[in-house]
Design an enzyme around this catalytic site. Structure first.
Site, mmCIF file in Angstrom:
data_model
loop_
_atom_site.group_PDB
_atom_site.id
_atom_site.type_symbol
_atom_site.label_atom_id
_atom_site.label_comp_id
_atom_site.label_asym_id
_atom_site.label_seq_id
_atom_site.Cartn_x
_atom_site.Cartn_y
_atom_site.Cartn_z
ATOM 1 N N CYS A 56 8.597 -6.052 5.068
ATOM 2 C CA CYS A 56 9.266 -5.271 4.028
ATOM 3 C C CYS A 56 10.268 -4.280 4.620
ATOM 4 O O CYS A 56 11.289 -3.985 4.009
ATOM 5 C CB CYS A 56 8.240 -4.496 3.201
ATOM 6 S SG CYS A 56 7.162 -5.531 2.201
ATOM 7 N N GLN A 125 1.309 -8.323 11.469
ATOM 8 C CA GLN A 125 2.546 -9.035 11.144
ATOM 9 C C GLN A 125 3.253 -9.515 12.409
ATOM 10 O O GLN A 125 3.825 -10.607 12.439
ATOM 11 C CB GLN A 125 3.463 -8.117 10.329
ATOM 12 C CG GLN A 125 2.929 -7.828 8.936
ATOM 13 C CD GLN A 125 3.664 -6.698 8.244
ATOM 14 O OE1 GLN A 125 4.171 -5.776 8.893
ATOM 15 N NE2 GLN A 125 3.725 -6.742 6.924
ATOM 16 N N ALA A 195 -1.352 -10.726 -4.910
ATOM 17 C CA ALA A 195 -2.741 -10.594 -4.453
ATOM 18 C C ALA A 195 -2.811 -10.522 -2.931
ATOM 19 O O ALA A 195 -3.836 -10.848 -2.343
ATOM 20 C CB ALA A 195 -3.578 -11.768 -4.964
ATOM 21 N N GLY A 196 -1.721 -10.069 -2.306
ATOM 22 C CA GLY A 196 -1.680 -9.955 -0.853
ATOM 23 C C GLY A 196 -2.306 -8.671 -0.358
ATOM 24 O O GLY A 196 -2.923 -7.909 -1.113
ATOM 25 N N MET A 198 -0.985 -5.826 0.689
ATOM 26 C CA MET A 198 -0.468 -4.575 0.148
ATOM 27 C C MET A 198 -1.013 -4.313 -1.253
ATOM 28 O O MET A 198 -1.393 -3.179 -1.585
ATOM 29 C CB MET A 198 1.063 -4.607 0.119
ATOM 30 C CG MET A 198 1.685 -3.299 -0.367
ATOM 31 S SD MET A 198 1.199 -1.860 0.628
ATOM 32 C CE MET A 198 2.180 -2.165 2.095
ATOM 33 N N ILE A 199 -1.079 -5.332 -2.088
ATOM 34 C CA ILE A 199 -1.645 -5.167 -3.427
ATOM 35 C C ILE A 199 -3.123 -4.806 -3.330
ATOM 36 O O ILE A 199 -3.632 -3.966 -4.092
ATOM 37 C CB ILE A 199 -1.445 -6.450 -4.261
ATOM 38 C CG1 ILE A 199 0.027 -6.594 -4.659
ATOM 39 C CG2 ILE A 199 -2.332 -6.449 -5.498
ATOM 40 C CD1 ILE A 199 0.528 -5.506 -5.604
#
EC number: 1.2.1.70
Length: 432
Positions: A56, A125, A195-196, A198-199
């Site tokens: 991001c 990441q 639904a990753g 971060m969520i």
């Protein structure tokens, strides 16, 4: 081989540009192939290496190449791949050669370059980026070593400093912003889109506030259902979003979509159905999930990752002592890595020496075998073999000594003494 990192991040570019330069996961492998072969020189003496880190907050190209024009080529490739004019992209791009590239990788993995100081998500990441590059056959000795050292440094920094403690996460910042809009988050209905990881973090923070309702909408229904159940919430089909958006006071979105999934028209209809009661929206996706024009609506409070960054930075200031400690560790490890990198420059020379010596050996052994087959005395053949090898192996050094003069000769003599430690010194009066 030279190390080089080219990239843009939240320090150098707004989200409006970062989202245009981001790489969807499925595009990274084919992108690496074109990046290596077309722009980093497939005919170079050494096979070029590359990895792409796209999150991001950053898109970065890590390279190891012999190409002296790699910097210009990488920027041009990034521009052409994403169809962004070079003049528009270049002012936001940083190019970090050699030790700067190493230092940057260490800082990124340690969370020092993140919007959320000390956050751990970036390390995962980066490991994913390395795994993808490995699967694409784009990594080699140099980047493999760089990333292995990078992960070791990140572990050391996080294990010996307090860089990750008391950090204000993006999820926590989203809750703080919601509390500025609504007196009680517990009275609000919250919708999470995606639904990753971060969520999941955001759901954890909002669930702690005890919202009136918590709903998850995801493209994969089963995954959305599992996440909703963890927080005693409900799942809904993503396709229902346009007709049900008006039901929610707080909407947090972070998907991997390459195009916005919430448009201006849909939000306008939702605001009208809510009779202009405010909607708090957080778009954590890059590329963005919500059209930026939505933020201009009177009753909508839209925030992006860059907006949340201001709140996050407030919490970063209190941990400068930990930052200084982490930077000191990183600086030491950068010097260690550069020492290793320096040793790599002699590898081709050593390889050539081995090849040449082996060729001489094979030639003399072949000659000796022919003499033995002819019936010559084995002892005489061995003596001739050893004498020939000795003469040929010292021919290069002795020729070099005879060619140089003055200070260069003195330096070469000292160097040779190191190679042949039993060589007599020039002031030896023994006569030998």
């Amino acid at each position: 081989m030279q190390l080089l990192t080219i990239g843009i991040n939240h320090h150098t570019a707004p989200v409006a540009l970062r989202e245009r330069v981001a790489f969807p996961l499925e595009q990274i492998k084919p992108a690496l192939v074109t990046f290596k072969n077309v722009f980093l020189g497939p005919q170079a003496p050494n096979t070029p290496e590359a990895a792409i880190l796209s999150t991001c907050n950053r898109t970065e190209l890590y390279c190891a190449t012999d190409d002296r024009a790699a910097r210009e080529g990488a920027v041009r490739w990034l521009s052409e791949y994403h169809r962004i004019p070079v003049d528009e992209l270049a002012p936001h791009v940083y190019a970090l050669p050699q030790s700067e590239a190493v230092r940057h990788a260490f800082r990124v993995a340690s969370g020092l370059d993140s919007m959320v100081l000390g956050e751990t998500q970036i390390l995962g990441q980066m490991k994913d980026a390395v795994r993808t590059a490995t699967e694409a056959g784009a990594l080699g000795t140099y980047l493999n070593q760089l990333f292995q050292r990078t992960f070791a440094v990140a572990k050391e920094v996080r294990g010996t400093t307090e860089i990750g403690t008391q950090s204000v996460s993006m999820a926590a910042a989203a809750v703080r912003l919601a509390q500025r809009i609504f007196e009680k988050v517990s009275d609000q209905r919250v919708l999470f889109i995606g639904a990753g990881e971060m969520i999941e973090l955001c759901a954890t923070h909002f669930a702690a506030q005890g919202p009136r309702e918590l709903v998850v909408a995801n493209r994969t229904a089963e995954r959305g259902q599992r996440l909703a159940e963890r927080f005693n919430g409900r799942a809904m089909p993503l396709a229902d979003l346009p007709t049900r958006m008006h039901e929610f006071d707080i909407i947090v979105s972070c998907t991997a979509s390459t195009l916005p999934i919430i448009g201006l028209g849909a939000v306008e209809r939702a605001v009208k159905a809510r009779r202009h009661r405010p909607i708090f929206m957080v778009d954590l996706a890059v590329p963005r999930d919500i059209e930026p024009e939505v933020g201009k609506l009177k009753d909508v409070f839209l925030y992006t990752v860059d907006d949340l960054g201001a709140i996050v930075r407030e919490g970063n200031a209190s941990r400068q002592a930990a930052v200084a400690q982490a930077e000191a560790i990183i600086e030491t490890r950068v010097q260690n890595f550069m020492q290793w990198l320096d040793t790599r420059s002699v590898v081709p020379v050593i390889r050539h020496m081995h090849t040449q010596a082996d060729a001489l050996r094979r030639a003399e052994v072949d000659k000796a075998q022919k003499l033995l087959a002819r019936g010559d005395d084995p002892a005489a053949v061995l003596e001739a073999l050893s004498q020939a090898l000795t003469n040929k192996l010292i021919h290069g050094p002795t020729s070099a000594l005879n060619r140089v003069n003055g200070a260069d000769r003195d330096s070469l003599i000292d160097l040779m003494r190191g190679f042949y430690q039993h060589a007599p010194r020039s002031n030896d009066q023994s006569g030998h």
